[in-house]
Scaffold this motif. Sequence first.
Motif, PDB file in Angstrom:
ATOM      1  N   GLU A  31       7.662   7.916   1.915  1.00 55.10           N
ATOM      2  CA  GLU A  31       8.209   8.152   3.482  1.00 55.10           C
ATOM      3  C   GLU A  31       8.628   7.128   4.412  1.00 55.10           C
ATOM      4  O   GLU A  31       8.669   7.867   5.518  1.00 55.10           O
ATOM      5  N   GLY A  32       8.572   6.047   4.071  1.00 55.72           N
ATOM      6  CA  GLY A  32       8.814   5.123   5.051  1.00 55.72           C
ATOM      7  C   GLY A  32       7.853   4.561   5.848  1.00 55.72           C
ATOM      8  O   GLY A  32       7.938   3.669   6.729  1.00 55.72           O
ATOM      9  N   LYS A  33       6.411   4.817   5.446  1.00 59.97           N
ATOM     10  CA  LYS A  33       5.335   4.265   6.126  1.00 59.97           C
ATOM     11  C   LYS A  33       4.881   3.114   5.807  1.00 59.97           C
ATOM     12  O   LYS A  33       4.605   2.840   4.507  1.00 59.97           O
ATOM     13  N   SER A  34       4.333   2.208   6.729  1.00 58.76           N
ATOM     14  CA  SER A  34       3.535   1.050   6.433  1.00 58.76           C
ATOM     15  C   SER A  34       2.206   1.553   6.229  1.00 58.76           C
ATOM     16  O   SER A  34       1.618   2.013   6.747  1.00 58.76           O
ATOM     17  N   VAL A  35       1.706   0.649   4.932  1.00 63.76           N
ATOM     18  CA  VAL A  35       0.205   1.085   4.765  1.00 63.76           C
ATOM     19  C   VAL A  35      -0.525  -0.500   4.671  1.00 63.76           C
ATOM     20  O   VAL A  35       0.171  -1.303   3.932  1.00 63.76           O
ATOM     21  N   GLY A  36      -1.604  -0.460   5.593  1.00 67.79           N
ATOM     22  CA  GLY A  36      -2.522  -1.456   5.260  1.00 67.79           C
ATOM     23  C   GLY A  36      -3.583  -1.312   4.502  1.00 67.79           C
ATOM     24  O   GLY A  36      -4.478  -0.605   5.018  1.00 67.79           O
ATOM     25  N   LEU A  37      -3.659  -1.862   3.018  1.00 72.27           N
ATOM     26  CA  LEU A  37      -4.555  -1.520   2.460  1.00 72.27           C
ATOM     27  C   LEU A  37      -5.742  -2.567   2.362  1.00 72.27           C
ATOM     28  O   LEU A  37      -5.612  -3.880   2.164  1.00 72.27           O
ATOM     29  N   LEU A  38      -7.067  -2.230   3.068  1.00 65.78           N
ATOM     30  CA  LEU A  38      -8.157  -3.331   3.100  1.00 65.78           C
ATOM     31  C   LEU A  38      -8.796  -3.700   2.123  1.00 65.78           C
ATOM     32  O   LEU A  38      -8.931  -3.159   0.950  1.00 65.78           O
ATOM     33  N   SER A  39      -8.878  -4.998   1.962  1.00 62.75           N
ATOM     34  CA  SER A  39      -9.677  -5.865   0.834  1.00 62.75           C
ATOM     35  C   SER A  39     -10.594  -6.603   1.418  1.00 62.75           C
ATOM     36  O   SER A  39     -10.673  -7.676   2.274  1.00 62.75           O
ATOM     37  N   GLU A  40     -11.937  -6.442   0.828  1.00 55.71           N
ATOM     38  CA  GLU A  40     -12.823  -7.406   1.264  1.00 55.71           C
ATOM     39  C   GLU A  40     -12.664  -8.777   0.778  1.00 55.71           C
ATOM     40  O   GLU A  40     -12.036  -8.996  -0.387  1.00 55.71           O
ATOM     41  N   GLY A  41     -13.006  -9.941   1.515  1.00 56.21           N
ATOM     42  CA  GLY A  41     -12.719 -11.201   1.022  1.00 56.21           C
ATOM     43  C   GLY A  41     -11.025 -11.342   1.070  1.00 56.21           C
ATOM     44  O   GLY A  41     -10.389 -11.099   1.827  1.00 56.21           O
ATOM     45  N   ASP A  42     -10.448 -11.811  -0.284  1.00 54.03           N
ATOM     46  CA  ASP A  42      -9.266 -12.065  -0.413  1.00 54.03           C
ATOM     47  C   ASP A  42      -8.700 -11.014  -1.385  1.00 54.03           C
ATOM     48  O   ASP A  42      -9.189 -10.678  -2.352  1.00 54.03           O
ATOM     49  N   PRO A  43      -7.546 -10.430  -1.265  1.00 49.98           N
ATOM     50  CA  PRO A  43      -7.089  -9.328  -1.845  1.00 49.98           C
ATOM     51  C   PRO A  43      -6.762  -9.625  -3.310  1.00 49.98           C
ATOM     52  O   PRO A  43      -7.056  -8.682  -4.350  1.00 49.98           O
TER      53      PRO A  43
END
Length: 252
Positions: A108-120
């Motif tokens: 859909e053209g949306k930017s998504v920030g997927l959170l990750s504990e520590g380092d992804p």
Amino acid sequence: MISLEALAGGVQAGTLYGIGVGPGDVRYLTLRATVLLRSVDVVAFFAKRGQQGNARRIVAPLMKDDRDERRFEYPVTDELPAEHPDYQDQIGHFYRETAASLASLLREGKSVGLLSEGDPFFYGSFMHMWRRLSADFPVEVVPGVTGMSGCWTRANVPITWGNDTLSVLPGTLEEEQLVDRLRRTDAAVIMKVGKNLGKVRRAVDAAGLLSRAIYVERGTMQEERILPLAECGEPQGAYFAMVLIPGEGRRL
């Protein structure tokens, strides 16, 4: 590479950001992570059933009420061993469904920030999304302060000196494997301690390293607890717990 499917209808695919949120204290977030938290269209995160989610809890001071969020709830966490077929079936299905949900947002053209504990890219669930989506959508990984870095800093112990080698070991290994690997390294960080605390303590003792070992629970967090492993007699530790064994290499 962006797939034709992602570009269907002339819509530019959105970018998936794997945002490392650090070890627990929101002040350890990088500038890049902070900017993205405020600018992406959707903030996504993983969570244990019935809980807020550790990564989401870390960034809570930076989140506004009107943010578009997606919560992905694990069907199982530590209720079953990771090697159990039921665990692998449920988690595999969960990751496939989660990747499909993220792909829908990106198309859909949306930017998504997927959170990750520590380092992804360090024992993170984000890696399973990266593996499924990075060939078809733009993905940027935002590194974060690792849990082990936060813990040895809070414990005030340099972890490696001179030519010390460092081993990072999961506490889920068999006890004999832990003993063997501990005997063959100069310094060690044992992750995934939790329910394995008793086994880890026995292995460290058998390797002759108990006098150097430090138990860190919830490092950098409000409920932080740091003490010699020899003084930690509980049968199991917290979810956020690790054991540090500093090296004793060259000191000038």
